[in-house]
Design a protein around this motif. Sequence first.
Motif: not given
Length: 462
Positions: A73, A77-80, A82-83, A86, A284, A294-296
Amino acid sequence: MEQSKKRSWAEPFKIKVVELLKMTTPEERQKALLEAGYNTFLLRSDDVYIDLLTDSGTNAMSDYQWAGMMLGDEAYAGSKNFYNLEHNVQKYYGYKYLVPTHQGRGAEHIISKILIKPGHYIPGNMYFTTTRLHQELAGGTFVDVIIDEAHDPESTHPFKGNVDLQKYEDLIKKVGPKNIPYITVALTVNMAGGQPVSVENLKQVHEMSKKHGIRVVLDATRAIENAYFVKTREKGYENKSIADILHELCSYSNACTMSGKKDLLVNIGGFLALNESEVFEEARNMVVVYEGLHTYGGLAGRDMEAMSRGIEEAVQEAHIRARIGQVEYVGERLTELGIPIVHPTGGHAIFLNAKKFLPHLKQIEFPAQTLAAELYLESGIRSMERGIVSAGRDKQTGDHYFPKLELVRLTFPRRVYTQAHCDVTTEAVESVFNRKDKIKGLKMVYEPKYLRFFQARFDKLS
Ligand SMILES: *Cc1c(COP(=O)(O)O)cnc(C)c1O
């Protein structure tokens, strides 16, 4: 019929895609070696048959990881992915917060900059090149607090990576706990040959650190390999899973830096993981300056997905047993042949003891460099010098450092070579061993100013 005592095992995967290897003639290798100035770092990978230069970023990914690459993805920002990453870092390593980075040194840079002030001391169980450099660039001084056995190639201590608690305590007394922001504990210790740390030792380091208000930061780059050694060597851990041991190891620390290019079966990627919210907030902020949002953290979404899936595969018992089993297998074969290596064998590499292999060469004739070159000439196998060339020169006197250890490293990429490649490797080392008395040393004809082992050039002594 009675069952044979020793049961064979095999790689716990089958092969779906292959990359063809180039076979070269002795004449072609002689030419390539001359062009490379007898330095294996200067060979083209195209001229190499079995590449045992490093285990960093040279892993083979699984179909599950490649499938994950297609699910990248690539949102800014906020790529799935990353989650997903995490989630797996929290689940398997146990830390609360994750900051992805392009590779391990990105994480080292950030944590060093946040926690180290000029005049600080950072103890560690033997240095690693990039770790120490980032600590020094932040104004700190690295202090080696590993046990003495780590420096002795003959010692068979099962946990040669352990911290010497006395050395650690002496440093705390000498400089004061306020001047020690954290201790780095590397699992396993790369520069000592992939030697592990015991849970018991890490627990004691944790307790002593806590008493003095000092953080424990793990270099968790090969913590999963470390967990395997705990399982096979430390009392009480025989029946625990690798995942449980990994979790326990991390529980005795406040944070970790990670190069995913090793344990995590990817070609690029890393992270910083931690438990303190204030330090996380700073990290961060800082990652945005040096790596990316911070999300990649300098990675594509697909890279994060591959690393996240790599975590799940790396903790599987069959994988880690075969991974370290392969290194042990080569170590056992070479030992049977009477070839001098460093014992016990570590998690990712075999070290040939070049001082013993070529006893007729003086250290200034570069025995390990010579041996690495001869092994290439013999077989097309690429290894790496870890001896006087890597040690460099004393900045004050300008003289060579003459390190105690003069070694050639054979490093095994994960899931890349089969047991047959291992047999070819041991046979090639044996062939060089059989003609060792006739091997002449080298002289250095070009010496770069920094990290000379990468680019130095040599000639054969006549
Ligand atoms: C490779 C390595 C690093 C640095 O990681 P990179 O991904 O190469 O930046 C740090 N510590 C250890 C023990 C390593 O082996």
